[in-house]
Scaffold this active site. Structure first.
Site, PDB file in Angstrom:
ATOM      1  N   TYR A 195       0.801  -1.043  -0.065  1.00 44.85           N
ATOM      2  CA  TYR A 195      -0.116   0.019  -0.022  1.00 44.85           C
ATOM      3  C   TYR A 195       0.959   1.092  -0.174  1.00 44.85           C
ATOM      4  O   TYR A 195       2.089   1.364  -0.612  1.00 44.85           O
ATOM      5  CB  TYR A 195      -1.095   0.074   1.292  1.00 44.85           C
TER       6      TYR A 195
ATOM      7  N   ARG B 182      -9.166  10.772  -8.104  1.00 44.88           N
ATOM      8  CA  ARG B 182      -8.065  11.171  -7.303  1.00 44.88           C
ATOM      9  C   ARG B 182      -7.440  10.318  -6.471  1.00 44.88           C
ATOM     10  O   ARG B 182      -7.593  10.117  -5.296  1.00 44.88           O
ATOM     11  CB  ARG B 182      -8.915  12.206  -6.074  1.00 44.88           C
TER      12      ARG B 182
ATOM     13  N   LYS C 209      -6.045  -1.831  -0.465  1.00 45.43           N
ATOM     14  CA  LYS C 209      -6.874  -1.862   0.952  1.00 45.43           C
ATOM     15  C   LYS C 209      -7.339  -3.176   1.270  1.00 45.43           C
ATOM     16  O   LYS C 209      -7.499  -3.221   2.521  1.00 45.43           O
ATOM     17  CB  LYS C 209      -7.872  -0.732   0.436  1.00 45.43           C
TER      18      LYS C 209
ATOM     19  N   GLU D 141     -13.594   4.952  -2.011  1.00 52.76           N
ATOM     20  CA  GLU D 141     -11.912   5.389  -2.268  1.00 52.76           C
ATOM     21  C   GLU D 141     -11.558   6.073  -3.225  1.00 52.76           C
ATOM     22  O   GLU D 141     -11.983   5.942  -4.468  1.00 52.76           O
ATOM     23  CB  GLU D 141     -11.448   3.841  -2.051  1.00 52.76           C
ATOM     24  N   ASP D 142     -11.036   7.346  -2.898  1.00 52.75           N
ATOM     25  CA  ASP D 142     -10.325   8.073  -3.885  1.00 52.75           C
ATOM     26  C   ASP D 142     -11.243   8.587  -5.083  1.00 52.75           C
ATOM     27  O   ASP D 142     -10.938   8.647  -6.294  1.00 52.75           O
ATOM     28  CB  ASP D 142      -9.182   7.460  -4.431  1.00 52.75           C
TER      29      ASP D 142
ATOM     30  N   ASP E  87     -13.589   6.241   3.184  1.00 48.97           N
ATOM     31  CA  ASP E  87     -12.455   6.017   4.014  1.00 48.97           C
ATOM     32  C   ASP E  87     -11.518   7.532   3.883  1.00 48.97           C
ATOM     33  O   ASP E  87     -10.881   7.863   4.725  1.00 48.97           O
ATOM     34  CB  ASP E  87     -11.539   5.050   3.669  1.00 48.97           C
ATOM     35  N   ASP E  88     -11.557   7.961   2.566  1.00 49.27           N
ATOM     36  CA  ASP E  88     -11.131   9.293   2.574  1.00 49.27           C
ATOM     37  C   ASP E  88     -11.438  10.495   3.594  1.00 49.27           C
ATOM     38  O   ASP E  88     -10.429  11.376   3.955  1.00 49.27           O
ATOM     39  CB  ASP E  88     -10.921   9.784   1.340  1.00 49.27           C
TER      40      ASP E  88
ATOM     41  N   ASN F 158      -0.487  11.812   0.951  1.00 45.91           N
ATOM     42  CA  ASN F 158       0.148  10.762   0.385  1.00 45.91           C
ATOM     43  C   ASN F 158       0.515  10.991  -0.999  1.00 45.91           C
ATOM     44  O   ASN F 158      -0.380  11.697  -1.788  1.00 45.91           O
ATOM     45  CB  ASN F 158      -0.552   9.395   0.715  1.00 45.91           C
TER      46      ASN F 158
END
Length: 541
Positions: free
Chosen positions: A94, A147, A165, A236-237, A259-260, A399
């Site tokens: 990850y 993203r 993940k 996610e993202d 999660d973000d 990140n």
């Protein structure tokens, strides 16, 4: 196991393949005698061999690819390797290595994993999803690739994120891998270099927006709810323009979270709880300034605010202690470009376009970087924080490592060793004079795997905000005084499974307390969770 799974086909099924660990008697029975070297390995010897193989490689992307190939070939061995030293292997599968892997995904693709649902299949998503062989899916991590970390729009190349993940769901909290499904929604990409790359594997069109996109998401969620009624859906993202409304639309309809927004918020709050154990201060006395005004920033700010309310503040008082600073400066009420989700954190103040000036005027006790722009926590910023705080909280959370707002060494050096530091990507220990600091990593890995195990153990119908506050508290309470003395505000990652199962038990208690579980409450929740947790042991064949 299927009665027809034998012979060479068995050696190509990652769920049941043991490779060189098939016993001699089993080889004859299963029709694979002669296909393997004659000496039967143990799982422990196989793990040692993989360690040797990894040791011959000179960069992390090569190691990532070796592990990806292993996952596609022998799933049990893959998880046994990762669990042999989680602190070493999590950065390989990850953050930060997955960022480079996603950037080069279409150039390094080996075995396909998960499901790709293109918008060209609109109207047939349930049909496509029904092709997945596992019919009891409990966890889906889904992205549309817009993203990816701090790297931007990578289209279908973002599939490395859901895959990585979900591997950590298993490694850190024992969620059985067969219950997980990584998905990428392909609605196009606006990245010209991908559209022009002959090796790009996604739709060669610009991103679909508006009503067509919303209808595609609606069809996807409806199909998931119908096919997998006990599934938890993790977003996610996604870009802010989609992430915030998607969460708002579906959070009260099904078991889902982003999660973000929420995982990042929880790990940040956990870090703050740990930091306050070092500074000896109260949460309600803190003021935070965020560099970045997107969904991650507002998610963290809102969860901090909710945690402050639990300690006696009103929600208005709590939100007033959280400020946002984006590319156009301090978010103040007089600005005309404030989005609805940012409005609670736009306060009355004169406009400011200098982050250092904002620090000097607002006097935050902590700064949180979620800008994805590197080096913005420069020497002037850190020194300004150190001037107004005895123990300034410095959290560059962007990140991967290349996007971090500052390094651990910079934060400690420029603050004279007084910074309470945590970052999104890992940094090595820093020695100043006769003291060595161990930087904490505010990695969502402390939150989302445990949340997954809590949902699995309870069959929760919803994921709520207070579950993330409980998770943050459960993470922070596991940090020892010895850890704090070294500057570490998160539990050591080498023992992430113990930490995650503790967090899962605490969250599961809240799920039962809130009446959101679909199973009876066990007498011992922790023991119930421990019994469910996956261990890398070869299945019977």
């Amino acid at each position: 196991m299927s009665a027809t799974l034998a012979g060479p086909a068995l050696l190509h099924d990652p769920a049941f393949n043991r490779g060189s660990a098939f016993a001699a008697a089993d080889r004859a029975r299963l029709g694979i005698e002669g296909f393997l070297p004659p000496v039967a390995d143990t799982l422990e010897t196989q793990v040692a061999r993989v360690h040797v193989q990894l040791g011959t490689l000179d960069n992390d992307l090569q190691k990532y690819l070796l592990l990806s190939d292993l996952q596609a070939r022998n799933e049990t061995l893959f998880y046994a390797v990762l669990m042999s030293d989680p602190a070493v292997f999590m950065p390989l599968v990850y953050t930060p290595t997955v960022g480079e892997a996603c950037q080069k995904f279409d150039h390094v693709l080996r075995a396909a994993r998960g499901m790709y649902l293109p918008i060209t299949a609109k109207g047939r998503l349930k049909e496509l999803l029904a092709n997945w062989p596992q019919k009891d899916v409990r966890f889906i991590v889904v992205t549309d690739g817009e993203r990816i970390l701090g790297l931007g729009d990578l289209g279908v190349n973002g599939m490395g994120i859901p895959v990585g993940k979900l591997a950590l769901y298993t490694v850190c909290a024992g969620v059985p891998p067969e219950l997980t499904l990584p998905i990428t929604l392909d609605v196009g990409t606006n990245t010209a270099t991908l559209l022009e790359d002959p090796l790009y594997l996604g739709l060669r069109q610009h991103r679909v927006r508006g009503a067509d996109y919303d209808a595609f998401i609606e069809e996807f969620v409806s199909a998931i709810m119908e096919l997998y009624p006990k599934c938890c859906l993790q977003w996610e993202d996604f870009a802010n323009i989609n992430a915030v409304p998607i969460l708002a639309r579906y959070r009260d309809q099904t078991c889902t979270y982003n999660d973000d927004i929420q995982g990042t918020a929880a790990v940040a709050v956990a870090g703050i709880y740990g930091a306050l154990r070092i500074s000896g201060q109260k949460l309600t006395d803190q003021t935070f300034l965020f560099l970045g005004g997107g969904s991650a920033a507002t998610g963290i700010a809102e969860l901090i605010s909710q945690a402050m309310v639990l300690e006696g503040a009103t929600i208005e008082e709590a939100r007033a202690r959280n400020w946002l600073f984006d590319v156009n400066g301090l978010m103040v009420k007089s600005r005309t470009d404030i989005a609805g989700f940012q409005a609670p954190f736009a306060h009355d103040h004169a406009p400011l376009t200098s982050f250092v000036d904002a620090i000097k005027q607002i006097k935050p006790t902590g700064i949180v970087g979620v800008s994805t722009v590197p080096k913005l926590f420069n020497q002037a910023v850190i020194e300004a924080m150190a001037e107004i705080n005895d123990r300034p909280i410095i959290f560059p959370y962007s990140n991967p490592t290349s996007r971090s707002e500052c390094t651990a060494e910079e934060a400690y050096k420029w603050s004279g060793g007084r910074a309470i530091f945590a970052s999104g990507s890992p940094f090595p220990p820093v020695t100043l004079g006769d003291k060595t600091f161990v930087p904490g990593q505010g990695n969502n890995v402390y939150i989302f795997p445990a949340m997954g195990m809590a949902v699995l153990a309870t069959e929760a119908t919803r994921v709520t905000e207070d579950m993330f506050i409980v998770a943050a508290q459960a993470v922070a309470e596991q940090v020892t005084q010895e850890d704090l003395d070294r500057g570490l505000i998160y539990p050591p990652q080498h023992d992430i499974r113990t930490a995650s199962l503790h967090v899962a038990a605490r969250v599961a208690e809240r799920i039962f307390d809130n009446g959101l579980a679909r199973v009876p409450r066990p007498d011992d929740i922790a023991a119930h969770i421990e019994a469910l947790a996956y261990l890398p042991v070869y299945p019977a064949v």
